[in-house]
Design an enzyme around this catalytic site. Structure first.
Site, PDB file in Angstrom:
ATOM      1  N   GLY A 161      14.969  82.519  -3.762  1.00 37.69           N
ATOM      2  CA  GLY A 161      14.269  83.310  -2.628  1.00 37.69           C
ATOM      3  C   GLY A 161      15.149  84.404  -2.280  1.00 37.69           C
ATOM      4  O   GLY A 161      16.534  83.942  -1.948  1.00 37.69           O
TER       5      GLY A 161
ATOM      6  N   TYR B 182      10.447  92.282   2.150  1.00 37.66           N
ATOM      7  CA  TYR B 182      11.630  91.653   2.460  1.00 37.66           C
ATOM      8  C   TYR B 182      12.835  92.976   2.610  1.00 37.66           C
ATOM      9  O   TYR B 182      14.001  92.760   3.092  1.00 37.66           O
ATOM     10  CB  TYR B 182      12.403  90.977   1.179  1.00 37.66           C
ATOM     11  CG  TYR B 182      11.401  89.526   0.967  1.00 37.66           C
ATOM     12  CD1 TYR B 182      10.531  89.132   1.996  1.00 37.66           C
ATOM     13  CD2 TYR B 182      11.485  88.961   0.184  1.00 37.66           C
ATOM     14  CE1 TYR B 182       9.724  88.072   2.063  1.00 37.66           C
ATOM     15  CE2 TYR B 182      10.504  87.796  -0.386  1.00 37.66           C
ATOM     16  CZ  TYR B 182       9.749  87.307   0.871  1.00 37.66           C
ATOM     17  OH  TYR B 182       9.063  86.176   0.709  1.00 37.66           O
TER      18      TYR B 182
ATOM     19  N   GLU C 140      27.626  80.135  -1.674  1.00 38.20           N
ATOM     20  CA  GLU C 140      27.789  80.161  -3.030  1.00 38.20           C
ATOM     21  C   GLU C 140      27.765  78.422  -3.292  1.00 38.20           C
ATOM     22  O   GLU C 140      27.043  78.222  -4.618  1.00 38.20           O
ATOM     23  CB  GLU C 140      29.132  80.725  -3.711  1.00 38.20           C
ATOM     24  CG  GLU C 140      29.366  80.632  -5.080  1.00 38.20           C
ATOM     25  CD  GLU C 140      30.617  81.507  -5.343  1.00 38.20           C
ATOM     26  OE1 GLU C 140      30.774  81.612  -6.492  1.00 38.20           O
ATOM     27  OE2 GLU C 140      31.273  82.363  -4.541  1.00 38.20           O
TER      28      GLU C 140
ATOM     29  N   GLY D 265      10.013  77.377   1.685  1.00 35.46           N
ATOM     30  CA  GLY D 265      10.397  76.600   2.913  1.00 35.46           C
ATOM     31  C   GLY D 265      10.670  75.286   2.575  1.00 35.46           C
ATOM     32  O   GLY D 265      10.383  74.375   3.467  1.00 35.46           O
TER      33      GLY D 265
ATOM     34  N   HIS E 129       0.683  88.928  -0.514  1.00 34.43           N
ATOM     35  CA  HIS E 129       1.385  87.896   0.083  1.00 34.43           C
ATOM     36  C   HIS E 129       0.962  87.074   1.347  1.00 34.43           C
ATOM     37  O   HIS E 129       1.254  86.018   1.471  1.00 34.43           O
ATOM     38  CB  HIS E 129       2.445  89.101   0.893  1.00 34.43           C
ATOM     39  CG  HIS E 129       3.796  88.518   1.311  1.00 34.43           C
ATOM     40  ND1 HIS E 129       5.064  89.153   1.265  1.00 34.43           N
ATOM     41  CD2 HIS E 129       4.052  87.295   1.729  1.00 34.43           C
ATOM     42  CE1 HIS E 129       5.880  88.324   1.501  1.00 34.43           C
ATOM     43  NE2 HIS E 129       5.719  87.193   1.876  1.00 34.43           N
TER      44      HIS E 129
ATOM     45  N   ASP F 208      12.380  85.394  -6.550  1.00 32.07           N
ATOM     46  CA  ASP F 208      11.364  85.525  -5.688  1.00 32.07           C
ATOM     47  C   ASP F 208      11.477  86.676  -4.643  1.00 32.07           C
ATOM     48  O   ASP F 208      12.383  86.370  -3.835  1.00 32.07           O
ATOM     49  CB  ASP F 208      10.870  84.214  -5.138  1.00 32.07           C
ATOM     50  CG  ASP F 208       9.322  84.568  -4.422  1.00 32.07           C
ATOM     51  OD1 ASP F 208       8.285  84.493  -4.822  1.00 32.07           O
ATOM     52  OD2 ASP F 208       9.481  84.663  -3.129  1.00 32.07           O
TER      53      ASP F 208
END
Length: 323
Positions: free
Chosen positions: A22, A55, A274, A217, A117, A50
């Site tokens: 995401g 965003y 990372e 989530g 969305h 995604d």
């Protein structure tokens, strides 16, 4: 699941990788961070990304993917990229233009998946969150079946390979599925889903209609101030996840991710670290027993971290229904 690419087939014949990355970032994070994280994710083995117009990271994500194509790490056809049309562009005549803006930012010819969305329209315009003089969101009304027809046209035009929805309840999905003259079914419904909100009924409904459930989530999010009650219980502190993590010699996050994969759910995960991004690829290296899956099912408390409370009162707010 096709284990070679860890993909599942969608109802239109296209494949979606079951683990996605995401690209929404917390407000305090610079949007340029999305470029760095996307590159790390590609190097770690992620092929599914995604995103969404709202965003404001698509230019950075696109740049990262293009740089990894240029250096030979991946090909465009190896990447599965999702974008979403925001609530201010749900009028049918605005849908294609929204997708074209995303493509322009990405510098792609097409996206792999385009989603509505939220099923809730807001007043069209430049502002993503238009408000009145009292600071209240300005709701709009739109026929979602007409919006869906505009999505179908985007697919026919080759701007997206697949089309689906996000944050729809079962009634809103049924409305699309029962639409006269339906050309393409939604391939997926992307919703919040984790052990505290396991979406069992919605999952069963979607499976019965050959619609893939995509989960966001999945680790219970604490990061999105303004969207998430910061006093919510921390999912990853759940003792059951902790004890299973010890049993399988994994992290609680990997247990939560694996739980969804074994339910046939496509999983989206975001991390700013990372080592966590790399670690999440281990989800394919182990399997939970059916007994442990039942124990995890028992954690459900129908608790949303992201109830989209700012939309409460919208006639199409999807979370009034049980599922």
């Amino acid at each position: 699941m096709n284990s070679k690419c860890h993909c599942v087939i969608l109802n239109d014949g296209n494949f979606i990788p079951v683990l996605g990355f995401g690209t929404a970032l917390p407000l305090e994070c610079p949007k340029s961070k999305a470029k760095e994280l996307t590159k790390i994710a590609i190097d770690a083995g992620f092929h599914h990304f995604d995103s969404a117009s709202v965003y404001n990271t698509e230019d950075h994500v696109g740049e990262a993917i293009r740089s990894k194509i240029a250096d030979g790490t991946v090909r465009r056809e190896d990447i599965f990229y999702t974008s979403k049309v925001w609530c201010t562009s749900l009028h049918p005549e605005l849908v294609r233009a929204s997708l074209e803006r995303s493509l322009q930012k990405l510098q792609f010819d097409y996206v792999d998946l385009y989603l509505i969305h939220y099923p809730m329209a807001l007043k069209p315009g430049e502002e993503n969150f238009p408000v009145d003089e009292h600071g209240k969101l300005i709701f709009d009304r739109v026929d979602l079946c007409a919006t869906w027809e505009a999505m179908e046209k985007c697919k026919d035009a080759g701007l997206t390979k697949s089309i689906g929805v996000s944050n729809f309840n079962y009634r809103q999905l049924e409305m699309i599925l029962n639409k006269p003259g339906l050309k393409y079914k939604p391939v997926c419904n992307q919703v919040e889903c984790h052990p505290y909100l396991n979406q069992m009924k919605l999952l069963d409904f979607c499976k019965s209609k050959d619609i893939v459930l995509v989960a966001y989530g999945v680790l219970g999010t604490q990061r999105y101030g303004g969207w998430v009650d910061q006093n919510s219980p921390v999912l990853l502190d759940e003792p059951v996840l902790g004890s299973m993590a010890k049993k399988y010699n994994r992290t609680p996050a990997l247990i939560a991710l694996r739980y969804q994969l074994q339910r046939g759910i496509v999983v989206l995960n975001t991390s700013l670290k990372e080592e966590r991004i790399k670690e999440n690829m281990q989800v394919f290296e182990f399997q939970l027993s059916s007994e442990d899956m039942k124990v995890l099912d028992g954690l459900n408390r129908n608790m949303r971290y992201i109830p989209a409370a700012i939309f409460k009162g919208h006639p199409n707010w999807p979370f009034l229904d049980e599922y």
